[in-house]
Scaffold this motif. Structure first.
Motif, PDB file in Angstrom:
ATOM      1  N   THR A 233       1.090  -1.395   0.088  1.00 38.77           N
ATOM      2  CA  THR A 233       0.046  -0.094   0.426  1.00 38.77           C
ATOM      3  C   THR A 233       0.727   1.209  -0.062  1.00 38.77           C
ATOM      4  O   THR A 233       0.623   2.394  -0.810  1.00 38.77           O
ATOM      5  CB  THR A 233      -0.835   0.410   1.230  1.00 38.77           C
ATOM      6  N   GLU A 331      -1.985  -4.667  -6.334  1.00 39.41           N
ATOM      7  CA  GLU A 331      -3.015  -3.992  -5.504  1.00 39.41           C
ATOM      8  C   GLU A 331      -2.952  -3.091  -4.397  1.00 39.41           C
ATOM      9  O   GLU A 331      -2.626  -3.744  -3.640  1.00 39.41           O
ATOM     10  CB  GLU A 331      -4.166  -4.426  -5.831  1.00 39.41           C
ATOM     11  N   SER A 334      -7.187  -4.235  -0.002  1.00 34.88           N
ATOM     12  CA  SER A 334      -8.281  -3.558  -0.324  1.00 34.88           C
ATOM     13  C   SER A 334      -9.465  -4.536   0.364  1.00 34.88           C
ATOM     14  O   SER A 334      -9.336  -5.326  -0.093  1.00 34.88           O
ATOM     15  CB  SER A 334      -8.569  -2.891  -1.515  1.00 34.88           C
TER      16      SER A 334
ATOM     17  N   ARG B  20      -7.834   1.468   0.344  1.00 34.45           N
ATOM     18  CA  ARG B  20      -8.524   1.998  -0.831  1.00 34.45           C
ATOM     19  C   ARG B  20      -9.172   2.774   0.158  1.00 34.45           C
ATOM     20  O   ARG B  20      -9.687   3.514   0.156  1.00 34.45           O
ATOM     21  CB  ARG B  20      -8.935   0.723  -1.364  1.00 34.45           C
ATOM     22  N   GLN B  24     -11.000   6.296   0.229  1.00 32.28           N
ATOM     23  CA  GLN B  24     -12.024   7.142  -0.026  1.00 32.28           C
ATOM     24  C   GLN B  24     -12.572   7.665   1.064  1.00 32.28           C
ATOM     25  O   GLN B  24     -12.945   9.002   0.755  1.00 32.28           O
ATOM     26  CB  GLN B  24     -12.916   5.730   0.023  1.00 32.28           C
TER      27      GLN B  24
END
Lengths: 342, 342
Positions: A233, A331, A334, B20, B24
């Motif tokens: 991240t 990624e 999440s 994520r 957000q």
């Protein structure tokens, strides 16, 4: 350790009322360990000397569960964590504040161990606690203890370490082994007994950063501590900020065998686990060898390794060259909440 | 107010994971309201301009229950409270940090109202939020939201406002009516419907303090905001620090009739209830009239009154001259926990 009066075995609501009981807690527990003269004035705020240079300011709350774990407790985590946030901008940490939220019924012995750890970590780092605040909430309205530390630092005028300074060709250096803190907390919480010696890596990194700044001024472009969300991240954020690609070499990432085994056992990817005493440095390619050697000469950075390179291959992305020669997109974290890791 | 995406109605553990979902939440809730450019860099710490003058540093955690109350919510309380802690040493507040601990399941609408209040209070005061941190703990491990704010301020070289500067003969000025915040929270929590208009007095006092410093330099010896423990406990601390007597005149202490009536109803002494937008000033006797007039010329201090005098009568004690002509010793708060008032 002197015995405290019998009456003060557990935290009561009264200890947060601001009256006599609060004063007793402050005097008999906090000030016995935290000895900064500015703190001892017990004014509404600390007044410090004027400073030359830009000010750095950071805050972090710590809610880790369990509060005691192999390698440390929530106390030193709170001190080292905020020192590291300051250090990641190249700041010399000056002082910390300490905000405690205590649950009624917390054992005063546990609180005392935590305060002793805070004082110890502050002394080791040379960063005093200069102001504080304590609140108590009724049983069941918090979980034992939450700690906020905020910190002030000073950034020298020639020091410019930010995410957007990273450039193509920069080498990515990790200052030590991956995922030690995260896997220690998660195995502990799961009640897993795993072979090998898992323990948190909580550690202050500001002296390492200061050494790099003084000996290799300008070589380090970006620093981040891969805490929540882990290396994946943290590097994703830098990739997005720079619109460059963080190309990692899986075989180059240092990880202890016991940590790798525990991750395997729990089905967790160490790239996403929190580290508390490690930093990622993006450094000029022609200085990478020197930065690495300097890091390795220190206790904090003895396991440092070049783990990748900044490229233009996949703009804004983190990519892992795997051990078997493939490329895997990494990624940011999440949908896999790993709560209360710090 | 724009609608948030449906998926984000309540706080999930994932919002605190650093990945994520955290991004957000930060982007769609926090940064919509908090618009400081330093904060918007989203680095591990804020880097600010160098400052001339001594630095002031203060921290406070806010755990008030209920989080919304007449006159405000936990958000503006957290901004104004830390600004006031800085102002009580004569500091000009420079910036704040914001540390949030959220309970899983908190309504995002409620969080948004609180963030809007934080942004509004910061703008009104001219003090930006420059760095922040958010943690989420599982349902039942916190109570909706706890907020830590820490603040940095600057103290001019000629400004020396501390508890031990108070001297014999000093007049004690209260900047407004007593106990508004405390009684508002306590009646609300008890579910009491009381006649009259009770509301919190949460308010930043730094411009009032700056005015006093600039127009009547040196006149104010000591400032304290009588929050937890109320006026009684705050003045007891000054009495102990100076070994002087704080002699109060009961009839001179300004209190709204509705507040007095509610205190009577609940059996509470307003001297022990928290105030959030008031300060106690100990000022040189020959300047007291001028300080009072200047305070009364401001919105924050329009109800200010001289409520007593520093004497040598009962060293280290607070004494109340009662309406019927007697003298009553006023002890600091003890054994009457009034939790989560701020």
């Amino acid at each position: 350790m002197e015995r405290l009066p019998n009456v003060m075995k557990t935290i009561l609501l009264d200890h947060g009322s601001g009256g006599r009981a609060s004063q007793q807690l402050i005097g008999e527990v906090f000030l016995r360990y935290l000895d900064d003269p500015v703190l001892h004035r017990l004014e509404d705020c600390a007044v410090l000397e004027a400073q030359t240079g830009r000010l750095a300011f950071s805050t972090d709350s710590y809610v880790v569960d369990p509060i005691f774990f192999p390698g440390g407790n929530i106390g030193e985590l709170a001190v080292n964590g905020t020192i590291n946030d300051l250090a990641m901008r190249g700041a010399r940490p000056l002082c910390l504040s300490l905000g405690l939220i205590l649950e009624e019924g917390l054992a005063v012995d546990d609180l005392e161990r935590i305060i002793a750890a805070i004082a110890g970590a502050g002394k080791t780092a040379g960063v005093p606690i200069v102001t504080g605040d304590t609140k108590v909430v009724p049983r069941g309205k918090a979980d034992k203890i939450f700690i906020n530390t905020s910190g002030i630092g000073v950034v020298d005028s020639d020091c410019e370490i930010t995410a957007d300074r990273a450039g193509k060709g920069d080498r990515i250096i990790l200052s030590g082994t991956l995922a030690d803190h995260g896997i220690t907390i998660l195995t502990r919480r799961a009640g897993l007994k795993v072979a090998g010696d898992l323990k948190s890596d909580t550690m202050a990194l500001h002296t390492l950063v200061a050494l790099l700044n003084s000996k290799l001024s300008g070589a380090v472009h970006t620093l981040r501590d891969p805490t929540r969300g882990g290396l994946a991240t943290t590097l994703s954020e830098i990739a997005e900020a720079t619109n460059l690609c963080m190309m990692l070499d899986e075989t180059a990432i240092p990880i202890r065998p016991a940590v790798a085994a525990a991750c395997e056992l729990m089905g967790l990817d160490p790239l996403y686990l929190a580290n508390e005493g490690k930093c990622t440095a993006l450094v000029a390619a022609d200085k990478a060898d020197k930065v690495l050697a300097l890091m390795r000469s220190t206790r904090e950075g003895r396991d440092a390794a070049v783990i990748g390179e900044v490229t233009a291959d996949y703009p804004g992305r983190v990519v892992l060259k795997t051990a078997i020669g493939g490329e895997r997109l990494v990624e940011p974290l999440s949908g896999e909440p790993l709560p209360r890791i710090c």
